[in-house]
Design an enzyme around this catalytic site. Sequence first.
Site, PDB file in Angstrom:
ATOM      1  N   ARG A  19       0.848  -1.200   0.000  1.00 24.45           N
ATOM      2  CA  ARG A  19       0.000   0.000   0.000  1.00 24.45           C
ATOM      3  C   ARG A  19       0.885   1.253   0.000  1.00 24.45           C
ATOM      4  O   ARG A  19       0.579   2.242  -0.661  1.00 24.45           O
ATOM      5  CB  ARG A  19      -0.861  -0.037   1.270  1.00 24.45           C
ATOM      6  CG  ARG A  19      -2.222   0.552   1.110  1.00 24.45           C
ATOM      7  CD  ARG A  19      -3.024   0.435   2.390  1.00 24.45           C
ATOM      8  NE  ARG A  19      -3.840  -0.751   2.469  1.00 24.45           N
ATOM      9  CZ  ARG A  19      -4.958  -0.951   1.776  1.00 24.45           C
ATOM     10  NH1 ARG A  19      -5.373  -0.047   0.923  1.00 24.45           N
ATOM     11  NH2 ARG A  19      -5.657  -2.047   1.932  1.00 24.45           N
ATOM     12  N   MET A  53     -12.028   3.559  -4.465  1.00 29.01           N
ATOM     13  CA  MET A  53     -12.299   2.520  -3.487  1.00 29.01           C
ATOM     14  C   MET A  53     -11.012   1.882  -2.952  1.00 29.01           C
ATOM     15  O   MET A  53     -10.851   0.656  -2.983  1.00 29.01           O
ATOM     16  CB  MET A  53     -13.237   1.461  -4.084  1.00 29.01           C
ATOM     17  CG  MET A  53     -14.553   2.028  -4.595  1.00 29.01           C
ATOM     18  SD  MET A  53     -15.471   2.987  -3.372  1.00 29.01           S
ATOM     19  CE  MET A  53     -16.406   1.674  -2.609  1.00 29.01           C
ATOM     20  N   HIS A  93     -19.206  10.208   0.694  1.00 30.33           N
ATOM     21  CA  HIS A  93     -19.539   8.913   1.285  1.00 30.33           C
ATOM     22  C   HIS A  93     -21.060   8.746   1.279  1.00 30.33           C
ATOM     23  O   HIS A  93     -21.781   9.684   1.640  1.00 30.33           O
ATOM     24  CB  HIS A  93     -18.997   8.837   2.719  1.00 30.33           C
ATOM     25  CG  HIS A  93     -19.235   7.501   3.345  1.00 30.33           C
ATOM     26  ND1 HIS A  93     -18.516   6.383   2.993  1.00 30.33           N
ATOM     27  CD2 HIS A  93     -20.140   7.098   4.261  1.00 30.33           C
ATOM     28  CE1 HIS A  93     -18.964   5.344   3.679  1.00 30.33           C
ATOM     29  NE2 HIS A  93     -19.952   5.753   4.454  1.00 30.33           N
TER      30      HIS A  93
END
Length: 214
Positions: free
Chosen positions: A66, A91, A110
Site C-alpha cells: 500500500r 475505493m 460517502h
Amino acid sequence: MPKRIVVLISGSGSNLQAIIDATQSGRIDGEVVAVLSNKAGVFGLERAANANIPTEVLDHKAFDSRESFDAAMMELIDSYNPDLVVLAGFMRILTPEFVRHYEGKMLNIHPSLLPKYKGLNTHQRALDAGDQEHGCTVHFVTEELDGGPSLVQGRVSIELDDTSDSLQQKVHVREHQIYPLAVEWICAERVSWSPEGLLFDGQPAPAEGIQFQP
Ligand code: GAR
C-alpha cells in the site's frame, strides 16, 4: 486563478461527471486537470477523455505494498500541482502518509449521513436499522476512515418499498448535487479547514455539515 482539481476514481465516475459539468458551465471556478484511476477500462476514464482531460491509470495490483502504491500516486498527483484532490468513488484505503500529505485539501463523498455507517454497504445498513432518512456526505479526508470534518450533507427519505438499489439511486441524485456544490465553495475560498472543524464564510460549520436544501 481557477483552482486545479485532480479527481481520483475507481469506477463509473458519475460524480466526476457532475464536477466536470460544473467546471464547464463556469459554476466552479476551477478546472479538472487530471483524472486518476486505480482500474483500467472504467467508464470514468472515458468521461474524462470525452472532456479532453488527461487520464492516468495506476494499478494498485502492480505494487507490492500500500505504501509503494500511495507513494507513486502522490508523485503522479503532485506532477499536476493540484489545489484540491477529489475522491469520487475511489475505493482504496489510503495510508496515513498519503492523507497527511493532502491534509485540508482532499475531499471524499460517502454514501451515508456521517457519522452513521462508515465503511461499506451503507444503503442496506440504513434499511436494516429501520431508518427513515439516509443520504450522503462530502467531507475532508483525515486519517480516520470516513471520519474527517463534514462540509455538506444531502438527505433522502426512506420509503417502505425502498430497496438497497432504489436507495442507492436516490442517494446518487443527491451526490451529484452536493459534490459540485462543495467543490464550488472550496474553489471560491468560502471554506477554511482545521482538524477541529470547518469555517464557512468565516462562521463555524455544523459538525454534521451544511444541510443541502433541494
Ligand atoms: C458513490 O456513490 C460514492 O458515494 C461511493 O462510490 C460511488 C461512486 O459512484 N463512494 C464510496 O462508497 C466511498 N466509500 P461514481 O463512480 O458513479 O461517482
